[in-house]
Design a protein around this motif. Structure first.
Motif, mmCIF file in Angstrom:
data_model
loop_
_atom_site.group_PDB
_atom_site.id
_atom_site.type_symbol
_atom_site.label_atom_id
_atom_site.label_comp_id
_atom_site.label_asym_id
_atom_site.label_seq_id
_atom_site.Cartn_x
_atom_site.Cartn_y
_atom_site.Cartn_z
ATOM 1 N N LEU A 30 0.847 -1.196 0.000
ATOM 2 C CA LEU A 30 0.000 0.000 0.000
ATOM 3 C C LEU A 30 0.884 1.249 0.000
ATOM 4 C CD1 LEU A 30 -2.929 1.122 0.273
ATOM 5 C CD2 LEU A 30 -2.549 1.171 2.733
ATOM 6 N N VAL A 33 2.340 1.953 -3.426
ATOM 7 C CA VAL A 33 1.358 2.497 -4.372
ATOM 8 C C VAL A 33 1.108 3.980 -4.069
ATOM 9 C CG1 VAL A 33 -0.979 2.296 -5.268
ATOM 10 C CG2 VAL A 33 0.308 0.246 -4.732
ATOM 11 N N LYS A 34 1.051 4.320 -2.772
ATOM 12 C CA LYS A 34 0.888 5.745 -2.422
ATOM 13 C C LYS A 34 2.064 6.561 -2.968
ATOM 14 C CE LYS A 34 -0.460 7.074 1.713
ATOM 15 N NZ LYS A 34 -0.502 7.186 3.185
ATOM 16 N N LEU A 37 1.787 7.031 -6.729
ATOM 17 C CA LEU A 37 0.784 8.039 -7.110
ATOM 18 C C LEU A 37 1.299 9.450 -6.836
ATOM 19 C CD1 LEU A 37 -2.645 6.540 -5.931
ATOM 20 C CD2 LEU A 37 -1.970 7.060 -8.271
ATOM 21 N N CYS A 38 1.934 9.633 -5.679
ATOM 22 C CA CYS A 38 2.458 10.955 -5.334
ATOM 23 C C CYS A 38 3.544 11.389 -6.313
ATOM 24 C CB CYS A 38 3.050 10.950 -3.926
ATOM 25 S SG CYS A 38 1.806 11.208 -2.676
#
Lengths: 60, 564
Positions: A30, A33-34, A37-38
């Motif tokens: 997780l 993935v954060k 995206l950032c």
């Protein structure tokens, strides 16, 4: 424009990511993935991001 | 024999009325040839009938049931739907009952992480969204249907077989008094997601089904929340899933939640399960108040469409033509756009003023719209109910980021049903479309304009080709009236609207004068003196000219009617 990191900066990123992943523990996926995206949002370059996604699928 | 239950359905807020079966002439040996038979008296079937009636086309509506919708079902109607409903005169009652709203909230870990505000404008008579139970909508449309001498409602009439040849469609209809045969030039299938007509004609839908299943429960409860959509992601009582809450009239709240993997609809709808989950949701939002269940159901998210909405003399519309996920209020709102697109085309074809290509443009325009909706709805569905490990991770990462990062807001996919555009439609004429600085372009629906208090552009549109004429000279206006008279002589419906900053004291009887002294409408439409917009009977722009060319207007209408 060459926006690649200098070797020293890359090394710091390497270490920081490793330590953050350890810190994230079971939530490491997780967390990644954060981060993805950032960083994708920070680059402002969707083509480059999509290209990286393709390249990183290789040699898994 | 088909015997629908004659007991009014149970509801804690809606008084159902049972409509009696009445023996049709065909059962007494009369052989009638109908122009249009519509299967299904849901909102889309009845709206098709009303719209056809405005063009003078009679229809027979067959409905297997004898009452309006069981349960609230479609509860959100968009501004565009209201404009479509206004065209057939049913918005007054909707506005008395429905709850307008424009905001949506996404909650995660007790925090409102994204707030959507649908754009509103004083130029519209209607607010962005209205909540109203489908029973009420059907009742209001039905009242209008009952007032039409051109529409024959046949309740308790179940279609058992459909056959067609080059000239007609033949139906076998079962009723409480036995079967009869019915023949029609055209059949409109508005018989919903489980369309019998679709299966009888072996028509296959294309697209995807998502695995998630959802409970919809309507409860009566006193809640203080405003009329805004509320989405709760990953609530503690239903981890990983999404819960939606929506206010409906009569103190009814819709609660919509995903079932845990592996649970059957029967288990989910058991009293114990419903009570436990609804109580858990209410507890989470801090409510401890008594409630009563009205209706509940289970649905699954599917994004499917027929590849062609005309099969011989049968035309599919609404859920019979496509099945769309309810996230984004895309079911009934899409169906309303379908039937508005279809009715005038079928009517003008039946009247002999347009070729079959016009009816086929219904299919091409609306299949294209359905594919766009499927693409958009797929995104919402993948966020609400992630279909794979990857999608779930991305959704969870987005939720986690949303607590601190605004940039992920758009990923919540609050996009809702919108008016579809037909920029590539064969009905469009390029003319000056590309050089207008503003205003609705070819394929887009006209934009409403407030002309004065309680007076809007859409109040003056007819179910006809609407020509918006900006500040014409008396000579030009005269030329347009001659064109209007010539077209009307060919049974082509034309409505002339003269948008003028210098209102005539005595307006021409065949021209609607729209007073625009401030130039607000002129500027919104990018129009100068002599500019013209040609809008189809469904309000979509087909051509626009910076300065009037009567022959070109005539040619653009001929192009639509396939007579060029």
């Amino acid at each position: 424009m060459n926006s690649n990191l200098r070797p020293q900066e890359l090394e710091s990123v390497y270490d920081a990511l490793a330590e953050s992943l350890d810190q994230a523990g079971e939530q490491d996926r997780l967390y990644l993935v954060k981060v993805a995206l950032c960083l994708a949002n920070l680059t402002g370059d969707a083509d480059a991001v999509l290209n990286s996604f393709r390249e990183c699928l290789e040699d898994l | 024999m088909h015997q629908p239950d004659t007991t009014p359905r149970h509801s804690i807020y809606y008084d159902y009325r049972v409509y009696p079966f009445s023996r049709p002439p065909e059962m007494d040996g009369h052989s009638l040839n109908h122009q249009v038979v519509i299967v299904g008296a849901g909102p889309i079937g009845m709206m098709t009938a009303l719209n056809l009636a405005q063009h003078g086309i009679p229809s027979v509506v067959l409905e297997a049931d004898n009452q309006v919708s069981h349960g609230s079902r479609a509860i959100v109607f968009t501004r565009r739907s209201m404009e479509i409903l206004q065209q057939v005169g049913v918005t007054a009652r909707i506005l008395e009952k429905a709850l307008p709203w424009s905001r949506g909230n996404s909650f995660y870990r007790g925090q409102c992480v994204f707030r959507m505000e649908a754009p509103d404008t004083p130029d519209s008579r209607f607010r962005p969204m209205y909540n109203l139970q489908q029973q009420y909508l059907e009742e209001y449309i039905l009242d209008q249907v009952m007032h039409s001498e051109l529409i024959e409602m046949r309740w308790a009439s179940k279609v058992m077989a459909v056959e067609q040849d080059d000239n007609s469609v033949h139906l076998t209809v079962d009723t409480p008094e036995g079967e009869y045969r019915l023949t029609s030039d055209w059949l409109v299938a508005a018989d919903g997601a489980r369309s019998f007509v679709r299966s009888a004609l072996n028509q296959r839908m294309e697209g995807a089904s998502y695995s998630g299943q959802f409970v919809i429960a309507d409860i009566r409860i006193d809640l203080d929340f405003p009329t805004e959509r509320r989405a709760y992601f990953d609530p503690e009582w239903n981890p990983g899933n999404t819960v939606l809450m929506h206010r409906e009239p009569d103190n009814i709240w819709r609660i919509d939640y995903q079932l845990p993997q592996g649970e059957t609809p029967e288990q989910a709808l058991s009293e114990a399960s419903l009570h436990q989950r609804i109580n858990a949701q209410l507890k989470m939002v801090g409510i401890d108040a008594p409630w009563e269940l009205d209706w509940c159901s289970v649905y699954s998210a599917r994004t499917l469409t027929l590849p062609d909405y005309r099969v011989g003399r049968v035309v599919f519309t609404g859920d019979a033509a496509h099945i769309l996920p309810i996230f984004g209020v895309r079911g009934a709102n899409t169906g309303l756009q379908d039937c508005q697109n279809l009715a005038w085309k079928l009517a003008l074809h039946i009247k002999g003023v347009a070729g079959l290509d016009l009816v086929d443009s219904y299919s091409s325009e609306r299949v294209q719209a359905a594919r766009e909706i499927i693409d958009e709805a797929g995104k919402s569905t993948r966020f609400m109910a992630p279909p794979s490990k990857g999608y779930r991770l991305l959704r969870d990462a987005t939720l986690s980021l949303s607590l601190q990062k605004d940039f992920v807001g758009p990923l919540f996919h609050w996009r809702t049903s919108r008016a579809h555009n037909y920029p590539d439609s064969s009905l469009n004429t390029a003319a000056d479309n590309a050089v207008f600085a503003s205003g609705p372009a070819n394929g887009m629906p006209l934009e409403n304009i407030q002309l004065s208090e309680n007076n809007y552009l859409f109040d003056h549109l007819d179910n006809a080709f609407n020509l918006l004429l900006f500040n014409l000279t008396p000579v030009q206006l005269d030329q347009m009236q001659t064109l209007q008279a010539n077209l009307r002589a060919e049974e082509i419906p034309i409505n002339l609207l003269h948008v003028t900053s210098r209102p005539a004291e005595q307006a021409e009887p065949s021209v609607t004068q729209l007073v625009d002294i401030s130039g607000h409408m002129r500027s919104a439409y990018g129009a100068g003196s002599g500019s013209v917009y040609l809008a189809r009977p469904d309000h979509h722009v087909a051509a626009r000219w910076l300065s009037l060319d009567v022959a070109a207007v005539k040619q653009a209408i001929d192009n639509i009617l396939n007579k060029a």
